[in-house]
Write a protein that holds these residues in place. Structure first.
Motif, mmCIF file in Angstrom:
data_model
loop_
_atom_site.group_PDB
_atom_site.id
_atom_site.type_symbol
_atom_site.label_atom_id
_atom_site.label_comp_id
_atom_site.label_asym_id
_atom_site.label_seq_id
_atom_site.Cartn_x
_atom_site.Cartn_y
_atom_site.Cartn_z
ATOM 1 N N GLU A 152 0.890 -1.044 -0.100
ATOM 2 C CA GLU A 152 -0.029 -0.068 0.145
ATOM 3 C C GLU A 152 0.960 0.895 -0.051
ATOM 4 O O GLU A 152 1.967 1.526 0.714
ATOM 5 C CB GLU A 152 -1.304 0.141 1.434
ATOM 6 C CG GLU A 152 -2.138 0.296 1.024
ATOM 7 C CD GLU A 152 -3.317 -0.011 -0.094
ATOM 8 O OE1 GLU A 152 -3.254 0.173 -1.093
ATOM 9 O OE2 GLU A 152 -3.573 -1.088 0.237
ATOM 10 N N ASP A 175 2.892 1.829 -4.586
ATOM 11 C CA ASP A 175 2.882 2.101 -6.419
ATOM 12 C C ASP A 175 3.783 3.527 -7.381
ATOM 13 O O ASP A 175 4.147 3.386 -7.955
ATOM 14 C CB ASP A 175 1.667 2.015 -6.560
ATOM 15 C CG ASP A 175 0.636 2.707 -6.628
ATOM 16 O OD1 ASP A 175 0.259 3.882 -5.537
ATOM 17 O OD2 ASP A 175 -0.889 2.827 -7.020
ATOM 18 N N TYR A 233 -3.144 12.132 0.794
ATOM 19 C CA TYR A 233 -2.641 11.566 -0.228
ATOM 20 C C TYR A 233 -1.110 12.281 -1.088
ATOM 21 O O TYR A 233 -0.259 12.430 -1.330
ATOM 22 C CB TYR A 233 -3.750 11.068 -1.195
ATOM 23 C CG TYR A 233 -3.179 9.873 -2.096
ATOM 24 C CD1 TYR A 233 -3.351 8.569 -2.033
ATOM 25 C CD2 TYR A 233 -2.361 10.422 -3.598
ATOM 26 C CE1 TYR A 233 -2.354 7.570 -2.920
ATOM 27 C CE2 TYR A 233 -2.036 9.469 -4.005
ATOM 28 C CZ TYR A 233 -2.315 8.378 -3.950
ATOM 29 O OH TYR A 233 -1.794 7.060 -4.949
#
Ligand code: GLA
Length: 384
Positions: free
Chosen positions: A33, A36, A221
């Motif tokens: 998690e 990427d 994020y």
């Protein structure tokens, strides 16, 4: 069933049959998690929650007419001149059109109705499913000759540029490249991938949906991404051997720890820990060591919660409950975080007991109904 609903709506709105019907699934991620976009490996799969899109060229004028069946909401835009809207969902579609144009393709105007059963805000990538479904569908009706990888990349860029979330490639890749009963081991640095049979006999994959989506998710994020970029840029400038997070050791991070804020150091420590865990996890999976695999899932949760700080009270509660119940082999928050689901590996004979326990505990603690989904792994985006 959903196909028929979408088809009916399309005929009602546009008076004809659609030229194409496309399905596009949401995804789970077993482990890996927030790596990427940090050149790690991830282990996602596309699932039996999907959106259906019915689409046709609009041969009359320059207007694209959209209808989101789940929101009972319509939106139209001019192909030659459009911009981001406060309405939210149309941006995923306009973003794809925008990226196609930037890449030199010439989409014409179209009519589209879509809807499905991927809960929104649950961290199952309903947005990637829409983007990939739209790119796939436009490729069908306008014959652009896009490969699956082109579809993934255009969809990801739509999210990065038009929607404004600087996401990595995992969700769009999983939605487009998914394969029934397999997880994808994706190398996010080279985009090489391998399908792993996912037959863990006797286990269910159960999602527990907190039902919350904390609004700071998107901005946090992007902040996490910047923090990771800052740390790796410094590491690269100091060590010739470091080309990406894969080359970073805990000692490297200690050596820069006085030069960056503590939180940035925590983020980097999480990333290298998670990259290692995914390597260990795939080894365990190939030996069918599900107990060991589950232990790594718990560790991932702790890292996401304490070092990466993308969890929330509800997610931590569900993961703790999973541990304390003794009924769950592995559990962790999944996806971007700040809400959404936990993913749980549970022996089939324990599934029902755990779900009952979790629902009643969640109700007592948060006065909210906990939704749960036992998921199956299905093929990626395709024509219906
Ligand atoms: C979101 C993003 C993905 C990935 C996950 C976290 O789902 O869209 O690219 O970064 O969060 O692993």
């Amino acid at each position: 069933m959903e196909n028929l609903v979408i088809l009916k709506k399309f005929k009602e709105l546009f008076g004809t049959e659609p030229v194409s019907i496309v399905r596009s699934p949401g995804r789970i991620n077993l482990i890996g998690e927030h790596i990427d976009y940090n050149d790690g490996f991830v282990l996602p799969a596309s699932i039996n929650k999907e959106i259906i899109l019915a689409i046709s060229p609009n041969n009359i004028d320059d207007t694209c007419n959209l209808f989101a069946n789940d929101f009972n909401s319509s939106f139209s835009f001019q192909l030659s001149n459009f911009e981001k809207t406060e309405q939210g969902w149309p941006n995923y579609i306009m973003g794809v059109v925008d990226e196609l144009k930037k890449a030199g393709y010439q989409p014409k105007a179209f009519n589209c109705v879509f809807g499905g059963n991927i809960p929104t805000g649950a961290g199952l990538s309903s947005s990637a499913a829409v983007e990939c479904g739209v790119a796939f569908a436009l490729n069908e009706i306008f014959k652009f000759g896009l490969s699956r990888l082109d579809i993934v990349q255009i969809s990801k860029k739509a999210e990065n540029h038009f929607v404004g979330v600087n996401c990595g490639i995992m969700d769009q890749f999983a939605s487009t490249f998914g394969k029934a009963n397999h997880v994808i081991k994706l190398d996010c640095k080279t985009l090489e991938y391998q399908y792993f049979p996912f037959q863990i006999d006797g286990y269910d994959v159960v999602l527990c949906d907190t039902g919350v989506k904390h609004s700071l998710g998107d901005s946090e994020y992007n902040t996490r991404r910047k923090e990771c970029d800052t740390a790796i840029a410094l590491l690269k400038s100091k060590f010739d051997t470091i080309k990406s997070y894969r080359d970073v050791t805990p000692e490297h991070i200690i050596s820069i720890s006085s030069e960056l804020p503590d939180k940035t150091i925590d983020r980097a420590n999480f990333v290298i820990g998670e990259i290692k865990r995914v390597g260990d996890a795939t080894d365990l999976l190939s030996k069918n060591d599900i107990i060991g695999f589950g232990q790594l899932m718990f560790q991932t949760h702790d890292g996401l919660s304490k070092l990466y700080e993308v969890s929330c009270t509800e997610l931590d509660f569900l993961k703790d409950l999973a541990v304390e119940s003794g009924l769950v082999t592995g559990s962790r928050m999944m996806g971007g975080g700040f809400g959404g689901c936990t993913i749980n590996l549970i022996k089939k004979e324990n599934t029902e007991t755990f779900i009952d326990k979790a629902k009643s505990a969640y109700k007592v603690k948060f006065n909210k109904e906990l939704k749960t989904y036992v998921v199956a792994i299905k093929d990626g985006t395709s024509l219906v």
